[in-house]
Scaffold this motif. Structure first.
Motif, PDB file in Angstrom:
ATOM      1  N   VAL A 136       0.833  -1.206   0.000  1.00  0.00           N
ATOM      2  CA  VAL A 136       0.000   0.000   0.000  1.00  0.00           C
ATOM      3  C   VAL A 136       0.869   1.259   0.000  1.00  0.00           C
ATOM      4  O   VAL A 136       1.801   1.386   0.800  1.00  0.00           O
ATOM      5  CB  VAL A 136      -0.956   0.002   1.215  1.00  0.00           C
ATOM      6  CG1 VAL A 136      -1.506   1.409   1.476  1.00  0.00           C
ATOM      7  CG2 VAL A 136      -2.100  -0.968   0.992  1.00  0.00           C
TER       8      VAL A 136
ATOM      9  N   TYR B 144      -8.877   6.768  -0.296  1.00  0.00           N
ATOM     10  CA  TYR B 144      -8.468   5.586  -1.045  1.00  0.00           C
ATOM     11  C   TYR B 144      -6.953   5.633  -1.268  1.00  0.00           C
ATOM     12  O   TYR B 144      -6.386   6.695  -1.491  1.00  0.00           O
ATOM     13  CB  TYR B 144      -9.182   5.509  -2.388  1.00  0.00           C
ATOM     14  CG  TYR B 144     -10.661   5.245  -2.289  1.00  0.00           C
ATOM     15  CD1 TYR B 144     -11.203   4.512  -1.236  1.00  0.00           C
ATOM     16  CD2 TYR B 144     -11.544   5.733  -3.261  1.00  0.00           C
ATOM     17  CE1 TYR B 144     -12.561   4.272  -1.144  1.00  0.00           C
ATOM     18  CE2 TYR B 144     -12.913   5.495  -3.178  1.00  0.00           C
ATOM     19  CZ  TYR B 144     -13.417   4.769  -2.111  1.00  0.00           C
ATOM     20  OH  TYR B 144     -14.768   4.524  -2.021  1.00  0.00           O
TER      21      TYR B 144
ATOM     22  N   GLU C 268      -3.455  -3.233  -1.808  1.00  0.00           N
ATOM     23  CA  GLU C 268      -4.751  -3.780  -1.413  1.00  0.00           C
ATOM     24  C   GLU C 268      -4.852  -3.868   0.102  1.00  0.00           C
ATOM     25  O   GLU C 268      -3.857  -4.062   0.798  1.00  0.00           O
ATOM     26  CB  GLU C 268      -4.945  -5.175  -2.000  1.00  0.00           C
ATOM     27  CG  GLU C 268      -5.178  -5.215  -3.499  1.00  0.00           C
ATOM     28  CD  GLU C 268      -5.529  -6.614  -3.985  1.00  0.00           C
ATOM     29  OE1 GLU C 268      -6.031  -6.711  -5.123  1.00  0.00           O
ATOM     30  OE2 GLU C 268      -5.317  -7.586  -3.229  1.00  0.00           O
TER      31      GLU C 268
ATOM     32  N   VAL D 108      -7.222  -6.073   2.751  1.00  0.00           N
ATOM     33  CA  VAL D 108      -8.157  -7.183   2.848  1.00  0.00           C
ATOM     34  C   VAL D 108      -8.483  -7.412   4.317  1.00  0.00           C
ATOM     35  O   VAL D 108      -7.585  -7.589   5.149  1.00  0.00           O
ATOM     36  CB  VAL D 108      -7.565  -8.478   2.235  1.00  0.00           C
ATOM     37  CG1 VAL D 108      -8.545  -9.644   2.382  1.00  0.00           C
ATOM     38  CG2 VAL D 108      -7.229  -8.250   0.762  1.00  0.00           C
TER      39      VAL D 108
ATOM     40  N   ASN E 181     -11.848  -7.940   0.185  1.00  0.00           N
ATOM     41  CA  ASN E 181     -11.065  -6.814  -0.305  1.00  0.00           C
ATOM     42  C   ASN E 181     -11.858  -5.530  -0.079  1.00  0.00           C
ATOM     43  O   ASN E 181     -12.888  -5.299  -0.707  1.00  0.00           O
ATOM     44  CB  ASN E 181     -10.744  -6.996  -1.787  1.00  0.00           C
ATOM     45  CG  ASN E 181      -9.712  -5.989  -2.279  1.00  0.00           C
ATOM     46  OD1 ASN E 181      -9.663  -4.855  -1.826  1.00  0.00           O
ATOM     47  ND2 ASN E 181      -8.878  -6.407  -3.221  1.00  0.00           N
TER      48      ASN E 181
ATOM     49  N   THR F 130     -10.410  -2.409  -0.241  1.00  0.00           N
ATOM     50  CA  THR F 130      -9.573  -1.307  -0.716  1.00  0.00           C
ATOM     51  C   THR F 130     -10.401  -0.119  -1.196  1.00  0.00           C
ATOM     52  O   THR F 130     -10.045   1.043  -0.949  1.00  0.00           O
ATOM     53  CB  THR F 130      -8.651  -1.776  -1.846  1.00  0.00           C
ATOM     54  OG1 THR F 130      -7.974  -2.973  -1.437  1.00  0.00           O
ATOM     55  CG2 THR F 130      -7.622  -0.714  -2.199  1.00  0.00           C
ATOM     56  N   TYR F 131     -11.494  -0.389  -1.883  1.00  0.00           N
ATOM     57  CA  TYR F 131     -12.324   0.700  -2.422  1.00  0.00           C
ATOM     58  C   TYR F 131     -13.748   0.654  -1.858  1.00  0.00           C
ATOM     59  O   TYR F 131     -14.673   1.181  -2.463  1.00  0.00           O
ATOM     60  CB  TYR F 131     -12.340   0.628  -3.953  1.00  0.00           C
ATOM     61  CG  TYR F 131     -10.961   0.812  -4.536  1.00  0.00           C
ATOM     62  CD1 TYR F 131     -10.318   2.048  -4.499  1.00  0.00           C
ATOM     63  CD2 TYR F 131     -10.272  -0.269  -5.082  1.00  0.00           C
ATOM     64  CE1 TYR F 131      -9.038   2.213  -5.004  1.00  0.00           C
ATOM     65  CE2 TYR F 131      -8.986  -0.110  -5.591  1.00  0.00           C
ATOM     66  CZ  TYR F 131      -8.384   1.131  -5.549  1.00  0.00           C
ATOM     67  OH  TYR F 131      -7.111   1.289  -6.036  1.00  0.00           O
TER      68      TYR F 131
END
Length: 268
Positions: A7, A57, A62, A64, A69, A71-72
């Motif tokens: 990330v 964001y 990613e 998790v 997931n 991430t978004y």
């Protein structure tokens, strides 16, 4: 339970205010892990928490949570499974609403209940709130109709902790949540934290400036610098470490002394 993989996050890219806050950050937590985090100002500790909660964001990588997931995923949806406490006790509650209303909002946000809403809690829920408040041993169960703004900082932080955990979250994030409290109140909130996390087996990340807490609490210690983890220790190796050892590990891995005055003062 939590996987943060490669990330990165840069704020104000391409400007004179560009700040690389997270750089190829990798963190993995097993179910039930309680990891403490230390690092200098600007190391990326709070930024990592905000990336997990969805305050922004990330640019790359990613996140998790429990095999999902996120991430978004939108921030308000993540809040159903992530508890988050801040250093400022004023940030976790709505001061003009009553204790009962604050608890009702927190309960409904995190639970699957669709049979009540704030301001019209059923007796079953009010009894549950009263039972939970009695665990704090602060007499708040008899003040449920009082505005939260009348409470002390320690009472508000204890209430926020309760609100974040009464429906057990998948992940609990504690961002120096006792740092703004007086020593006696901080010890009480910290003891309550240890009790709740242990009894409910909550996976937890806790930022602290106190190096002794960093080694005594939980089962892992992470050190961060310049947006990534520079040292991760657990088990027997962690049990043998002293605060001086931890500071030396930071110097060895980063090439400089830890320069956070609050951390160094906590070691005196």
């Amino acid at each position: 339970m939590l996987q943060i993989e490669h990330v990165s996050k840069t704020f104000n890219p391409g400007t004179i205010n560009e700040k690389k806050a997270l750089i190829d950050l990798n963190v993995s937590l097993k179910d039930g892990d309680f990891a403490t985090i230390v690092g200098s100002n600007g190391a990326g500790k709070s930024t990592m928490f905000n990336a997990i909660t969805g305050a922004f964001y990330v640019d790359e990588g990613e996140i998790v949570l429990d095999h999902e997931n996120i991430t978004y995923k939108q921030e308000h949806l993540r809040s159903r499974s992530i508890g988050h406490l801040f250093q400022d006790p004023l940030l976790g509650t709505a001061p003009h609403m009553t204790i009962e209303e604050n608890m009702s909002l927190a309960y409904l946000r995190a639970s699957n209940s669709r049979h009540s809403f704030w301001g019209r809690s059923r007796k079953k829920e009010r009894d549950f709130f009263r039972e939970q408040l009695s665990l704090l041993d602060m007499g708040l169960e008899d003040r449920m109709k009082n505005p939260v703004g009348l409470l002390s900082g320690g009472q508000r932080q204890a209430l926020t902790l309760l609100m974040a955990t009464m429906v057990t979250p998948k992940l609990l994030l504690l961002d120096e949540h006792t740092a703004a409290l007086d020593p006696a109140t901080a010890d009480k909130v910290l003891a309550l934290t240890r009790k709740i996390v242990a009894e409910r087996k909550i996976t937890c990340l806790m930022v602290t400036h106190n190096m002794h807490q960093a080694l005594e609490l939980g089962n892992r210690t992470l050190m961060m610098d310049s947006g990534h983890v520079v040292f991760d220790v657990s088990g027997e190796q962690r049990a043998k470490l002293t605060v001086d050892d931890l500071l030396e590990k930071f110097k060895d891995n980063v090439g400089k002394q830890l320069d956070n005055d609050r951390i160094l003062l906590s070691n005196s």
